[in-house]
Design a protein around this motif. Structure first.
Motif, PDB file in Angstrom:
ATOM      1  N   LEU A  49       0.887   9.428  -6.018  1.00  0.00           N
ATOM      2  CA  LEU A  49       1.441  10.766  -5.825  1.00  0.00           C
ATOM      3  C   LEU A  49       2.247  11.201  -7.041  1.00  0.00           C
ATOM      4  N   MET A  79      -2.771   1.884 -10.019  1.00  0.00           N
ATOM      5  CA  MET A  79      -2.560   1.259  -8.705  1.00  0.00           C
ATOM      6  C   MET A  79      -3.081  -0.175  -8.689  1.00  0.00           C
ATOM      7  N   ILE A  81       0.815  -1.213   0.000  1.00  0.00           N
ATOM      8  CA  ILE A  81       0.000   0.000   0.000  1.00  0.00           C
ATOM      9  C   ILE A  81       0.850   1.265   0.000  1.00  0.00           C
ATOM     10  N   MET A  88       0.764   4.313  -2.853  1.00  0.00           N
ATOM     11  CA  MET A  88       0.564   5.731  -2.569  1.00  0.00           C
ATOM     12  C   MET A  88       1.613   6.588  -3.285  1.00  0.00           C
TER      13      MET A  88
END
Length: 289
Positions: free
Chosen positions: A28, A61, A20, A24
């Motif tokens: 980003l 993702m 995870i 992120m």
């Protein structure tokens, strides 16, 4: 048996197996690319609130998550030797369930990518296949798997340029920087994992060349990356960006010093952490454009 405690569904297990924190960083990087490299940054709300942009990030993702899952699926026996405390497949999540999540996330990633932009969906189809091929065979070959992961890392940035039809030189510079650091990180990871990989017949660079020669290759990669970065900085008419990257010189020197003296799993793991910081620093530097 540890496998007897494995579940079909585990939130903790899924968060762990899909990395995870890494997801992120990917999200980003893509938002920062859209806001500051596609820009102008004064219109940052447009990119932050854009539905197609959000769908691209989510789909990327998901594809990355599927890649992490299939990698852990194939590497279960190696990981039991190298990092038994972090093994999820077969301990927290059943192997068949892991394969189901891999296929589900790939399907959702491609589907959502197509909704965002058909070109993004196409990139995801190719990426999902390459990630499976990497986990299934390419990562067991010297350098090829490392280069593939570097390429896919750079593509996460270039994908935004593809979506907005604005593949500018600045974006290629950042993609090259991220790809190079990721290749370095993956080779260091191979040095960290030598014991398990040797047991299961993986032909990684450290096992093929030895630690000393592999470090020499890493010095070359660092040098080539530095040359391209200097060329980039010479052409950039932004003093803040130049100062930012010049400020990283002591950090890079520290990294090379640690690499020279690294000879244990703990030290190689620390170098991976420093590599992650370099990638993060590159993302942060986008703010100055």
């Amino acid at each position: 048996m540890a496998g007897s405690k494995a579940k079909v569904f585990s939130i903790k297990g899924l968060l762990k197996i899909t990395r995870i924190g890494n997801l992120m960083i990917i999200g980003l990087a893509q938002y920062m690319t859209a806001i500051f490299l596609i820009g102008p940054s004064a219109n940052w709300q447009h990119y932050l609130l854009s539905i197609p942009q959000f769908l691209t990030v989510i789909s990327t993702m998901l594809i990355s998550s599927a890649g992490y899952i299939i990698n852990d699926y194939y590497d279960q026996k190696i990981d039991i030797i190298n990092r038994p405390e972090k093994v999820v497949v077969g301990t927290n999540i059943k192997r068949r369930a892991a394969m189901f999540y891999h296929m589900l996330f790939n399907f959702l990633g491609v589907f959502i990518g197509i909704i965002a932009d058909w070109k993004i969906g196409l990139v995801h189809v190719v990426s999902s296949f390459l990630l499976w091929l990497y986990s299934n065979s390419l990562k067991r070959l010297p350098l090829i798997g490392n280069l593939l992961i570097g390429f896919l890392t750079g593509m996460a940035i270039l994908m935004i340029g593809i979506q907005y039809e604005n593949l500018n030189p600045l974006m290629f510079a950042y993609a090259l920087f991220a790809a190079s650091i990721m290749v370095i990180r993956e080779i260091i990871k191979d040095m960290e994992d030598m014991r398990g990989e040797q047991t299961h017949g993986v032909k990684s660079l450290p096992l093929l060349l030895g630690i000393r020669k592999t470090k020499h290759l890493l010095y070359i990669i660092c040098g080539v990356t530095a040359v391209f970065l200097v060329i980039f900085l010479i052409k950039v008419e932004n003093a803040y960006v130049v100062y930012y990257f010049l400020g990283l010189i002591p950090f890079v020197a520290f990294f090379l010093y640690k690499l020279k003296n690294a000879d244990t799993v703990k030290k190689f793991r620390y170098l991976k952490y420093l590599s992650n910081l370099m990638i993060l620093s590159g993302i942060i530097s986008m703010i100055f454009y």
